[in-house]
Design an enzyme around this catalytic site. Structure first.
Site, short mmCIF file in Angstrom:
data_model
loop_
_atom_site.label_atom_id
_atom_site.label_comp_id
_atom_site.label_asym_id
_atom_site.label_seq_id
_atom_site.Cartn_x
_atom_site.Cartn_y
_atom_site.Cartn_z
N ARG A 30 42.82 -0.77 -64.24
CA ARG A 30 42.47 0.39 -65.07
C ARG A 30 41.00 0.76 -64.90
O ARG A 30 40.14 -0.13 -64.77
CB ARG A 30 42.78 0.10 -66.54
CG ARG A 30 44.26 0.00 -66.80
CD ARG A 30 44.63 0.08 -68.26
NE ARG A 30 46.05 -0.25 -68.39
CZ ARG A 30 47.04 0.60 -68.17
NH1 ARG A 30 46.79 1.86 -67.84
NH2 ARG A 30 48.31 0.21 -68.28
N HIS A 101 38.81 4.62 -53.39
CA HIS A 101 39.73 4.39 -54.50
C HIS A 101 40.45 5.69 -54.82
O HIS A 101 39.87 6.76 -54.77
CB HIS A 101 39.00 3.87 -55.74
CG HIS A 101 37.77 4.66 -56.08
ND1 HIS A 101 36.60 4.52 -55.39
CD2 HIS A 101 37.55 5.61 -57.02
CE1 HIS A 101 35.69 5.34 -55.90
NE2 HIS A 101 36.25 6.03 -56.88
N MET A 102 41.72 5.55 -55.17
CA MET A 102 42.51 6.69 -55.60
C MET A 102 42.63 6.61 -57.12
O MET A 102 43.03 5.58 -57.67
CB MET A 102 43.89 6.63 -54.96
CG MET A 102 44.83 7.73 -55.40
SD MET A 102 46.43 7.50 -54.65
CE MET A 102 46.06 7.99 -52.99
N HIS A 103 42.26 7.70 -57.78
CA HIS A 103 42.45 7.79 -59.23
C HIS A 103 43.88 8.25 -59.49
O HIS A 103 44.33 9.26 -58.93
CB HIS A 103 41.52 8.84 -59.85
CG HIS A 103 40.06 8.56 -59.69
ND1 HIS A 103 39.29 8.05 -60.71
CD2 HIS A 103 39.21 8.75 -58.65
CE1 HIS A 103 38.02 7.94 -60.30
NE2 HIS A 103 37.96 8.36 -59.07
#
Ligand code: 5GP
Length: 116
Positions: A30, A101-103
């Site tokens: 998260r 990073h992929m949200h």
């Protein structure tokens, strides 16, 4: 050699950050400052600073990021209403952490949300 970020420590579990998913290619956890009720980061285990640095060798990890996003969206219960996947690149893209990073964001209507 790219400089490691906090994400490498999270991937190696050297700091206390609960993982939602991990396999040999990617890790998910998260976001520390969620911009929506569901806000998860999916990262390649290999340190790749930006999308500009990817190569064909990284296609398996980059593809896995999408299939893991789909799985986590389902686990979050947001798959039917929908969600957004975002990858920022460099300064104009608003990238803050130089480890791709992929949200995965959702859980509420997101509106235009150009900045995350
Ligand atoms: P970027 O702007 O680079 O696309 O997004 C970086 C994201 O990483 C931000 O949403 C920020 O809240 C998140 N982040 C930064 N440091 C940490 C951390 O130590 N732990 C977690 N879980 N998220 C972080």
């Amino acid at each position: 050699m790219a400089e490691e970020t906090i994400f490498s420590k999270i991937i190696r579990q050297e700091i206390d950050a609960p993982l939602l998913y991990q396999d040999e290619l990617v890790t998910a956890f998260r976001d520390i400052a969620p911009k929506a009720s569901s806000h998860i980061l999916i990262v390649p285990n290999k340190l790749i600073p930006t999308i500009n640095d990817v190569s064909a060798d990284d296609e398996a990890a980059l593809g896995r990021m999408i299939t893991v996003a789909k799985q986590l969206a389902k686990e979050e219960g947001i798959e039917k209403n929908g969600y957004r996947l975002i990858i920022n690149c460099n300064q104009h893209g608003g990238q803050e952490v130089y480890h791709i990073h992929m949200h995965l964001v959702g859980g509420e209507p997101l509106g235009p949300m150009l900045c995350i």
